[in-house]
Design a protein around this motif. Structure first.
Motif, PDB file in Angstrom:
ATOM      1  N   GLY A 106       0.632  -1.051   0.103  1.00  0.00           N
ATOM      2  CA  GLY A 106       0.010  -0.092   0.125  1.00  0.00           C
ATOM      3  C   GLY A 106       0.802   1.316   0.110  1.00  0.00           C
ATOM      4  N   ASN A 107       1.866   1.453   0.570  1.00  0.00           N
ATOM      5  CA  ASN A 107       2.700   2.593   0.769  1.00  0.00           C
ATOM      6  C   ASN A 107       3.145   3.172  -0.616  1.00  0.00           C
ATOM      7  OD1 ASN A 107       2.294   2.907   3.716  1.00  0.00           O
ATOM      8  ND2 ASN A 107       4.344   1.800   4.220  1.00  0.00           N
ATOM      9  N   PRO A 108       4.033   2.196  -1.436  1.00  0.00           N
ATOM     10  CA  PRO A 108       4.243   2.820  -2.492  1.00  0.00           C
ATOM     11  C   PRO A 108       2.919   3.299  -3.507  1.00  0.00           C
ATOM     12  CG  PRO A 108       4.657   0.339  -2.537  1.00  0.00           C
ATOM     13  CD  PRO A 108       4.470   1.043  -1.079  1.00  0.00           C
ATOM     14  N   VAL A 109       2.019   2.422  -3.398  1.00  0.00           N
ATOM     15  CA  VAL A 109       0.952   2.762  -4.543  1.00  0.00           C
ATOM     16  C   VAL A 109       0.265   4.006  -3.963  1.00  0.00           C
ATOM     17  CG1 VAL A 109      -1.357   2.037  -5.004  1.00  0.00           C
ATOM     18  CG2 VAL A 109       0.431   0.388  -4.906  1.00  0.00           C
ATOM     19  N   MET A 110       0.101   4.244  -2.804  1.00  0.00           N
ATOM     20  CA  MET A 110      -0.479   5.586  -1.954  1.00  0.00           C
ATOM     21  C   MET A 110       0.344   6.692  -2.343  1.00  0.00           C
ATOM     22  SD  MET A 110      -0.711   6.371   2.109  1.00  0.00           S
ATOM     23  CE  MET A 110       0.819   6.276   2.453  1.00  0.00           C
ATOM     24  N   LEU A 111       1.861   6.577  -2.358  1.00  0.00           N
ATOM     25  CA  LEU A 111       2.781   7.614  -2.871  1.00  0.00           C
ATOM     26  C   LEU A 111       2.645   8.154  -4.212  1.00  0.00           C
ATOM     27  CD1 LEU A 111       5.745   6.953  -0.339  1.00  0.00           C
ATOM     28  CD2 LEU A 111       3.928   8.574  -0.068  1.00  0.00           C
ATOM     29  N   VAL A 112       2.477   6.920  -5.033  1.00  0.00           N
ATOM     30  CA  VAL A 112       2.528   7.221  -6.650  1.00  0.00           C
ATOM     31  C   VAL A 112       1.332   8.057  -6.669  1.00  0.00           C
ATOM     32  CG1 VAL A 112       2.104   6.147  -8.697  1.00  0.00           C
ATOM     33  CG2 VAL A 112       4.123   5.499  -7.183  1.00  0.00           C
ATOM     34  N   GLY A 113       0.196   7.695  -6.336  1.00  0.00           N
ATOM     35  CA  GLY A 113      -1.198   8.151  -6.615  1.00  0.00           C
ATOM     36  C   GLY A 113      -1.114   9.716  -6.006  1.00  0.00           C
ATOM     37  N   MET A 114      -0.928   9.884  -4.941  1.00  0.00           N
ATOM     38  CA  MET A 114      -0.796  11.098  -4.379  1.00  0.00           C
ATOM     39  C   MET A 114       0.058  12.204  -5.129  1.00  0.00           C
ATOM     40  SD  MET A 114      -3.045  11.358  -2.157  1.00  0.00           S
ATOM     41  CE  MET A 114      -2.874  12.799  -1.230  1.00  0.00           C
ATOM     42  N   ALA A 115       1.389  11.424  -5.476  1.00  0.00           N
ATOM     43  CA  ALA A 115       2.418  12.484  -6.529  1.00  0.00           C
ATOM     44  C   ALA A 115       1.695  12.748  -7.659  1.00  0.00           C
ATOM     45  CB  ALA A 115       3.540  11.734  -6.494  1.00  0.00           C
ATOM     46  N   LEU A 116       0.918  11.783  -8.340  1.00  0.00           N
ATOM     47  CA  LEU A 116       0.280  12.230  -9.657  1.00  0.00           C
ATOM     48  C   LEU A 116      -0.536  13.240  -9.870  1.00  0.00           C
ATOM     49  CD1 LEU A 116       0.052   8.459 -10.986  1.00  0.00           C
ATOM     50  CD2 LEU A 116       1.574  10.147 -11.907  1.00  0.00           C
ATOM     51  N   PHE A 117      -1.264  13.532  -8.682  1.00  0.00           N
ATOM     52  CA  PHE A 117      -2.129  14.533  -8.518  1.00  0.00           C
ATOM     53  C   PHE A 117      -1.271  16.035  -9.138  1.00  0.00           C
ATOM     54  CE2 PHE A 117      -4.714  12.066  -5.853  1.00  0.00           C
ATOM     55  CZ  PHE A 117      -6.075  12.053  -6.220  1.00  0.00           C
ATOM     56  N   VAL A 118      -0.171  16.129  -8.753  1.00  0.00           N
ATOM     57  CA  VAL A 118       0.582  17.596  -8.958  1.00  0.00           C
ATOM     58  C   VAL A 118       0.732  17.830 -10.179  1.00  0.00           C
ATOM     59  CG1 VAL A 118       2.697  18.746  -8.518  1.00  0.00           C
ATOM     60  CG2 VAL A 118       1.749  17.192  -6.616  1.00  0.00           C
ATOM     61  N   PRO A 119       1.077  16.786 -11.243  1.00  0.00           N
ATOM     62  CA  PRO A 119       1.421  17.224 -12.702  1.00  0.00           C
ATOM     63  C   PRO A 119       0.154  17.287 -13.224  1.00  0.00           C
ATOM     64  CG  PRO A 119       2.243  14.945 -12.249  1.00  0.00           C
ATOM     65  CD  PRO A 119       1.947  15.799 -10.914  1.00  0.00           C
ATOM     66  N   CYS A 120      -0.874  16.293 -12.950  1.00  0.00           N
ATOM     67  CA  CYS A 120      -2.328  16.413 -13.526  1.00  0.00           C
ATOM     68  C   CYS A 120      -2.978  17.761 -13.176  1.00  0.00           C
ATOM     69  CB  CYS A 120      -2.874  15.244 -12.863  1.00  0.00           C
ATOM     70  SG  CYS A 120      -2.578  13.525 -13.588  1.00  0.00           S
ATOM     71  N   GLU A 121      -2.857  18.168 -12.084  1.00  0.00           N
ATOM     72  CA  GLU A 121      -3.557  19.666 -11.875  1.00  0.00           C
ATOM     73  C   GLU A 121      -3.199  20.738 -12.419  1.00  0.00           C
ATOM     74  OE1 GLU A 121      -6.729  20.939 -10.282  1.00  0.00           O
ATOM     75  OE2 GLU A 121      -5.973  19.235  -8.968  1.00  0.00           O
ATOM     76  N   LEU A 122      -1.679  20.738 -12.687  1.00  0.00           N
ATOM     77  CA  LEU A 122      -0.982  21.722 -13.500  1.00  0.00           C
ATOM     78  C   LEU A 122      -1.380  21.492 -15.043  1.00  0.00           C
ATOM     79  CD1 LEU A 122       2.793  21.823 -11.833  1.00  0.00           C
ATOM     80  CD2 LEU A 122       1.003  23.553 -11.699  1.00  0.00           C
ATOM     81  N   ALA A 123      -1.721  20.434 -15.368  1.00  0.00           N
ATOM     82  CA  ALA A 123      -2.153  20.136 -16.651  1.00  0.00           C
ATOM     83  C   ALA A 123      -3.529  20.815 -16.955  1.00  0.00           C
ATOM     84  CB  ALA A 123      -1.963  18.541 -16.914  1.00  0.00           C
ATOM     85  N   PHE A 124      -4.338  21.190 -16.163  1.00  0.00           N
ATOM     86  CA  PHE A 124      -5.402  21.811 -16.472  1.00  0.00           C
ATOM     87  C   PHE A 124      -5.375  23.222 -16.615  1.00  0.00           C
ATOM     88  CE2 PHE A 124      -7.531  18.385 -13.581  1.00  0.00           C
ATOM     89  CZ  PHE A 124      -8.432  18.049 -14.569  1.00  0.00           C
ATOM     90  N   ILE A 125      -4.072  23.904 -16.529  1.00  0.00           N
ATOM     91  CA  ILE A 125      -4.376  25.396 -16.645  1.00  0.00           C
ATOM     92  C   ILE A 125      -4.173  25.649 -18.038  1.00  0.00           C
ATOM     93  CG2 ILE A 125      -2.474  27.331 -16.598  1.00  0.00           C
ATOM     94  CD1 ILE A 125      -1.207  26.059 -14.025  1.00  0.00           C
ATOM     95  N   PRO A 126      -3.462  24.986 -19.171  1.00  0.00           N
ATOM     96  CA  PRO A 126      -3.708  25.455 -20.435  1.00  0.00           C
ATOM     97  C   PRO A 126      -5.056  25.391 -21.327  1.00  0.00           C
ATOM     98  CG  PRO A 126      -1.911  24.000 -20.180  1.00  0.00           C
ATOM     99  CD  PRO A 126      -2.680  23.936 -18.897  1.00  0.00           C
ATOM    100  N   PHE A 127      -6.086  24.599 -20.438  1.00  0.00           N
ATOM    101  CA  PHE A 127      -7.723  24.595 -21.164  1.00  0.00           C
ATOM    102  C   PHE A 127      -8.597  25.453 -20.206  1.00  0.00           C
ATOM    103  CE2 PHE A 127      -5.263  20.424 -21.309  1.00  0.00           C
ATOM    104  CZ  PHE A 127      -5.419  20.006 -22.559  1.00  0.00           C
ATOM    105  N   ALA A 128      -7.935  26.559 -19.868  1.00  0.00           N
ATOM    106  CA  ALA A 128      -8.681  27.707 -19.183  1.00  0.00           C
ATOM    107  C   ALA A 128      -9.793  28.115 -20.063  1.00  0.00           C
ATOM    108  CB  ALA A 128      -7.971  28.707 -18.519  1.00  0.00           C
ATOM    109  N   HIS A 129      -9.493  28.427 -21.409  1.00  0.00           N
ATOM    110  CA  HIS A 129     -10.309  28.960 -22.232  1.00  0.00           C
ATOM    111  C   HIS A 129     -11.121  27.893 -23.081  1.00  0.00           C
ATOM    112  CE1 HIS A 129      -8.879  33.115 -21.651  1.00  0.00           C
ATOM    113  NE2 HIS A 129      -7.836  32.372 -21.400  1.00  0.00           N
ATOM    114  N   ALA A 130     -10.884  26.416 -22.739  1.00  0.00           N
ATOM    115  CA  ALA A 130     -11.521  25.403 -23.412  1.00  0.00           C
ATOM    116  C   ALA A 130     -13.000  25.086 -22.949  1.00  0.00           C
ATOM    117  CB  ALA A 130     -10.665  24.201 -23.581  1.00  0.00           C
TER     118      ALA A 130
END
Length: 224
Positions: A106-130
């Motif tokens: 569980g520990n590594p899976v939990m950390l991978v999932g939580m870490a992936l939120f960071v680039p995914c959230e940033l990836a929304f920025i270019p779609f502000a006008h979409a």
């Protein structure tokens, strides 16, 4: 002065041992406090967003904000993901889940999932006008959904490890497991429902993450 002098300095062939520094409570206490802060910021943001009266159409990615505010807030939400990741890291490093099979998986899976939120959230920025049917936005939305599922599975397994280890007492011992289970029974259904209910799912999960930070910080303080 004259003459020949042979001065020999004897040095031990083996270097003096440097005592290892035991892992104290400061690391999990600090990261727990930061996790609690990140969760509370996200909860406040979700409540404020749900209460907004916005002229922006729900077909726009930036709803319920304008594009400019949306881009700025995405940076804030990314920061909250960084802070709550630190809480997951503190949970994994604290040993509260023990060394059993559930914790090791569980520990590594939990950390991978939580870490992936960071680039995914940033990836929304270019779609502000979409619009919400934009293929790029749909892809990022799918990826952040996968990240939440990974984090939920990891928290569930780690939470089972915490219960088996019995290092926590009281209601706090159930918080890591609830962080995982809520992803599947609360966060995912509410986010998929869309509208204001979306923010209820986000806020509910971050309440649990804030509680997780409090539990970790209080446990570390008690161990001093």
């Amino acid at each position: 002065m004259t003459g020949s002098y042979d001065v020999t300095t004897r040095v031990a062939t083996r270097p003096l041992p440097i005592p290892a520094r035991a892992a104290g409570p400061r690391f999990p206490r600090l990261f727990g406090a930061l996790c609690a802060a990140g969760g509370l910021i996200a909860v406040a943001g979700a409540a404020w967003s749900a209460a907004r009266t916005s002229p922006v159409s729900t077909d726009e990615v930036s709803w319920p904000y304008g594009p400019g505010l949306f881009q700025g807030l995405e940076v804030v939400w990314t920061l909250t993901h960084v802070l709550t990741f630190l809480g997951a890291l503190a949970l994994a490093r604290s040993g509260l889940a023990g060394r059993g099979r559930a914790a090791r998986a569980g520990n590594p899976v939990m950390l991978v999932g939580m870490a992936l939120f960071v680039p995914c959230e940033l990836a929304f920025i270019p779609f502000a006008h979409a619009e919400v049917d934009d293929s790029g936005f749909v892809l990022v939305g799918t990826l952040i959904g996968v990240a939440s599922m990974i984090a939920g599975l990891g928290f569930t397994l780690t939470g089972i490890g915490v219960l088996r280890e019995r290092a926590l007492r009281g209601a706090g011992r159930f918080v890591p497991l609830l962080c995982g289970v809520f992803v599947f029974v609360g966060l995912t259904p509410l986010v998929m429902a869309g509208g204001d209910v979306f923010f209820l799912g986000i806020g509910g999960w971050n309440v649990l993450l804030a509680l997780l930070g409090v539990v970790i910080a209080r446990t570390a303080t008690a161990q001093e």
